[in-house]
Design an enzyme around this catalytic site. Sequence first.
Site, PDB file in Angstrom:
ATOM      1  N   GLY A  40       0.827  -1.212   0.000  1.00 15.90           N
ATOM      2  CA  GLY A  40       0.000   0.000   0.000  1.00 15.90           C
ATOM      3  C   GLY A  40       0.855   1.254   0.000  1.00 15.90           C
ATOM      4  N   ASP A  48       5.129  -5.449   5.887  1.00 18.22           N
ATOM      5  CA  ASP A  48       5.721  -6.762   6.172  1.00 18.22           C
ATOM      6  C   ASP A  48       5.881  -7.638   4.924  1.00 18.22           C
ATOM      7  OD1 ASP A  48       2.980  -7.002   6.040  1.00 18.22           O
ATOM      8  OD2 ASP A  48       2.832  -8.479   7.649  1.00 18.22           O
ATOM      9  N   GLY A  49       4.917  -7.573   3.988  1.00 20.39           N
ATOM     10  CA  GLY A  49       5.047  -8.350   2.754  1.00 20.39           C
ATOM     11  C   GLY A  49       6.290  -7.915   1.985  1.00 20.39           C
ATOM     12  N   MET A  68      -9.001   3.291   8.278  1.00 26.32           N
ATOM     13  CA  MET A  68      -8.087   2.240   7.795  1.00 26.32           C
ATOM     14  C   MET A  68      -7.061   1.882   8.858  1.00 26.32           C
ATOM     15  SD  MET A  68      -7.062   2.780   3.860  1.00 26.32           S
ATOM     16  CE  MET A  68      -8.064   2.100   2.573  1.00 26.32           C
ATOM     17  N   ARG A 128      -5.684  -1.711   8.454  1.00 21.91           N
ATOM     18  CA  ARG A 128      -5.622  -3.179   8.348  1.00 21.91           C
ATOM     19  C   ARG A 128      -6.014  -3.797   9.685  1.00 21.91           C
ATOM     20  NH1 ARG A 128      -2.062  -6.406   4.814  1.00 21.91           N
ATOM     21  NH2 ARG A 128      -2.352  -5.522   2.751  1.00 21.91           N
ATOM     22  N   ARG A 144     -26.378  14.621  16.409  1.00 18.67           N
ATOM     23  CA  ARG A 144     -26.287  13.224  15.978  1.00 18.67           C
ATOM     24  C   ARG A 144     -24.994  12.566  16.470  1.00 18.67           C
ATOM     25  NH1 ARG A 144     -27.672  14.666   9.745  1.00 18.67           N
ATOM     26  NH2 ARG A 144     -29.935  14.524   9.864  1.00 18.67           N
ATOM     27  N   ARG A 159       1.046  -4.907  -6.115  1.00 16.92           N
ATOM     28  CA  ARG A 159       1.174  -6.205  -5.458  1.00 16.92           C
ATOM     29  C   ARG A 159       1.626  -7.171  -6.556  1.00 16.92           C
ATOM     30  NH1 ARG A 159      -0.398  -4.489  -0.273  1.00 16.92           N
ATOM     31  NH2 ARG A 159      -2.265  -3.235  -0.384  1.00 16.92           N
ATOM     32  N   CYS A 160       2.610  -7.965  -6.290  1.00 17.79           N
ATOM     33  CA  CYS A 160       3.177  -8.834  -7.325  1.00 17.79           C
ATOM     34  C   CYS A 160       3.290 -10.259  -6.798  1.00 17.79           C
ATOM     35  CB  CYS A 160       4.549  -8.298  -7.743  1.00 17.79           C
ATOM     36  SG  CYS A 160       5.395  -9.362  -8.917  1.00 17.79           S
ATOM     37  N   ASP A 215       1.856  -0.694  11.484  1.00 20.17           N
ATOM     38  CA  ASP A 215       1.808  -2.071  11.993  1.00 20.17           C
ATOM     39  C   ASP A 215       3.118  -2.834  11.833  1.00 20.17           C
ATOM     40  OD1 ASP A 215       1.662  -2.232   9.261  1.00 20.17           O
ATOM     41  OD2 ASP A 215      -0.012  -3.634   9.192  1.00 20.17           O
ATOM     42  N   THR A 220       4.049   2.591   5.690  1.00 15.94           N
ATOM     43  CA  THR A 220       2.637   2.178   5.674  1.00 15.94           C
ATOM     44  C   THR A 220       1.873   3.078   6.636  1.00 15.94           C
ATOM     45  OG1 THR A 220       1.088   0.477   6.444  1.00 15.94           O
ATOM     46  CG2 THR A 220       3.316   0.292   7.262  1.00 15.94           C
ATOM     47  N   ILE A 221       0.657   3.459   6.244  1.00 16.33           N
ATOM     48  CA  ILE A 221      -0.123   4.326   7.137  1.00 16.33           C
ATOM     49  C   ILE A 221      -0.542   3.574   8.401  1.00 16.33           C
ATOM     50  CG2 ILE A 221      -1.009   5.784   5.261  1.00 16.33           C
ATOM     51  CD1 ILE A 221      -3.772   4.341   5.739  1.00 16.33           C
ATOM     52  N   ASP A 222      -0.521   2.228   8.339  1.00 17.05           N
ATOM     53  CA  ASP A 222      -1.103   1.421   9.423  1.00 17.05           C
ATOM     54  C   ASP A 222      -0.267   1.393  10.702  1.00 17.05           C
ATOM     55  OD1 ASP A 222      -2.857   0.826   7.370  1.00 17.05           O
ATOM     56  OD2 ASP A 222      -1.928  -1.103   6.922  1.00 17.05           O
ATOM     57  N   ALA A 240     -13.465  11.210  20.950  1.00 13.13           N
ATOM     58  CA  ALA A 240     -14.482  10.182  20.677  1.00 13.13           C
ATOM     59  C   ALA A 240     -15.017   9.605  21.987  1.00 13.13           C
ATOM     60  CB  ALA A 240     -13.876   9.072  19.825  1.00 13.13           C
TER      61      ALA A 240
HETATM   62  P1  ATP Z   1       0.988  -3.022   3.388  1.00  6.95           P
HETATM   63  O1  ATP Z   1       1.221  -3.200   4.861  1.00  6.95           O
HETATM   64  O2  ATP Z   1       0.769  -1.631   3.009  1.00  6.95           O
HETATM   65  O3  ATP Z   1      -0.025  -3.971   2.823  1.00  6.95           O
HETATM   66  P2  ATP Z   1       2.987  -4.805   2.471  1.00  6.95           P
HETATM   67  O4  ATP Z   1       4.406  -4.627   2.102  1.00  6.95           O
HETATM   68  O5  ATP Z   1       2.724  -5.722   3.635  1.00  6.95           O
HETATM   69  O6  ATP Z   1       2.373  -3.386   2.678  1.00  6.95           O
HETATM   70  P3  ATP Z   1       1.953  -6.819   0.655  1.00  6.95           P
HETATM   71  O7  ATP Z   1       0.960  -6.715  -0.436  1.00  6.95           O
HETATM   72  O8  ATP Z   1       1.706  -7.813   1.729  1.00  6.95           O
HETATM   73  O9  ATP Z   1       2.146  -5.346   1.221  1.00  6.95           O
HETATM   74  O10 ATP Z   1       3.379  -7.180   0.009  1.00  6.95           O
HETATM   75  C1  ATP Z   1       3.918  -6.383  -1.024  1.00  6.95           C
HETATM   76  C2  ATP Z   1       4.625  -7.263  -2.030  1.00  6.95           C
HETATM   77  O11 ATP Z   1       5.720  -7.927  -1.401  1.00  6.95           O
HETATM   78  C3  ATP Z   1       3.787  -8.391  -2.622  1.00  6.95           C
HETATM   79  O12 ATP Z   1       2.982  -7.962  -3.682  1.00  6.95           O
HETATM   80  C4  ATP Z   1       4.862  -9.351  -3.103  1.00  6.95           C
HETATM   81  O13 ATP Z   1       5.419  -8.923  -4.324  1.00  6.95           O
HETATM   82  C5  ATP Z   1       5.928  -9.206  -2.006  1.00  6.95           C
HETATM   83  N1  ATP Z   1       5.756 -10.285  -1.015  1.00  6.95           N
HETATM   84  C6  ATP Z   1       4.796 -10.387  -0.085  1.00  6.95           C
HETATM   85  N2  ATP Z   1       4.922 -11.507   0.633  1.00  6.95           N
HETATM   86  C7  ATP Z   1       6.004 -12.142   0.146  1.00  6.95           C
HETATM   87  C8  ATP Z   1       6.676 -13.378   0.439  1.00  6.95           C
HETATM   88  N3  ATP Z   1       6.246 -14.191   1.421  1.00  6.95           N
HETATM   89  N4  ATP Z   1       7.776 -13.683  -0.266  1.00  6.95           N
HETATM   90  C9  ATP Z   1       8.218 -12.865  -1.246  1.00  6.95           C
HETATM   91  N5  ATP Z   1       7.622 -11.710  -1.584  1.00  6.95           N
HETATM   92  C10 ATP Z   1       6.543 -11.343  -0.919  1.00  6.95           C
END
Ligand code: ATP
Length: 355
Positions: free
Chosen positions: A16, A108-109, A174, A176, A167, A77-78, A134, A130-132, A191
């Site tokens: 994201g 983390d991804g 957001m 996650r 009201r 996302r790939c 997390d 990431t804005i989250d 709040a």
């Molecule tokens: P956000 O917290 O904003 O979602 P993120 O980095 O966690 O960010 P993801 O969509 O989970 O977002 O991961 C981003 C990209 O990282 C994926 O599209 C993929 O290309 C790669 N990726 C995620 N998980 C793995 C994995 N286990 N091994 C290799 N590449 C990964």
Amino acid sequence: MEQKKFRRIGILTSGGDAPGMNAAVKSVTCSAIARGVEVVGIIGGYAGLINENLKPLTVADVSGIIALGGTAIYSARCDEFRYEEGMQKAIQTCKKHNIDGIIAIGGDGTFRGATDLSIRGIPCIGIPGTIDNDVTASDYTIGFDTAMNTVLRLGDQLRDTFESHSRCVVIEVMGRDAGYIAIETGIALGAVGVALIEKPFDKEALFNKIIKLRAEGQQSFIVVVAEGMGGTFSETLTKEIEERTGVESRFVRPAHIVRGGSPTLRDRSLACTMGDKAVDLLLQGKSDLVICSRNNQITYADIKWALIVDRMFKNKLKPGDLDNFSEKEIEDMKALCAERRAYFDDMYDIMLTIG
Ligand code: ATP
């Protein structure tokens, strides 16, 4: 020495998008070029590595992006990158284009991808964007501050109209699975209640509080719900508030609006310092690390450690997750999780007191 080993590094943004990613791209680019190292933008995250979608970056190229939200080098996302075949294509691209190391901005991804590349001989450093907020290993992630301020602005505007009509508004934000944006903005908006997965939510107590405050003359009420509560939690809660308290209630979900906008000073500053630190570490020959902000210091952690401490905090550890860590590393994980839990406990108490 370092210039000989690193002729060229790659920078990518993945997952994201978050305000401040551009500031990090600028920081990495300028820091590397100042050290005599070329920079190539990998367009669209890991997909850009697989498809050889690369753009050499100069200081002039990044001069104007510091104030822009989103990411000028795009994100995607790939899935292909998760598999060995895609990974090998990415490694071939690095070899072909003399990319000696990569700085990956994301969540983390993104760090999982970075660690997979590191293992296969391409040094990588992660920056939490990431804005989250997390990424448990870091107190702050790039984009969090801007997102909170956007929610704050929207919440204040909603307060004006909801006050005029006596009201209650339920705002779903957001984040996650994480409740950082919800609890921080809930307090800042005054709040009357916040629902997030890190704390048990007492609906009855909320209804009673609204009834009591209305009897005392309070006209408008804000309830903040974290996206992580899932499903139709927010819509259902809105109906229940109206039925149980008699206060006319509406539901608002700002959704992706919260992801955009010019980054705040704090996010730009975080991005600039983290970007510079990432270049510094990469050119020292370090790899498989994530840059962290801890107690107002920019530092770093092992990516694998950071990924597992995340799981520990979310109570999602799998068998064997801790096998490769020393006792000291596991103790550090537990201490950090306790710190984060104490943060949510304290913030929740403050919200209940002042809301
Ligand atoms: P956000 O917290 O904003 O979602 P993120 O980095 O966690 O960010 P993801 O969509 O989970 O977002 O991961 C981003 C990209 O990282 C994926 O599209 C993929 O290309 C790669 N990726 C995620 N998980 C793995 C994995 N286990 N091994 C290799 N590449 C990964």
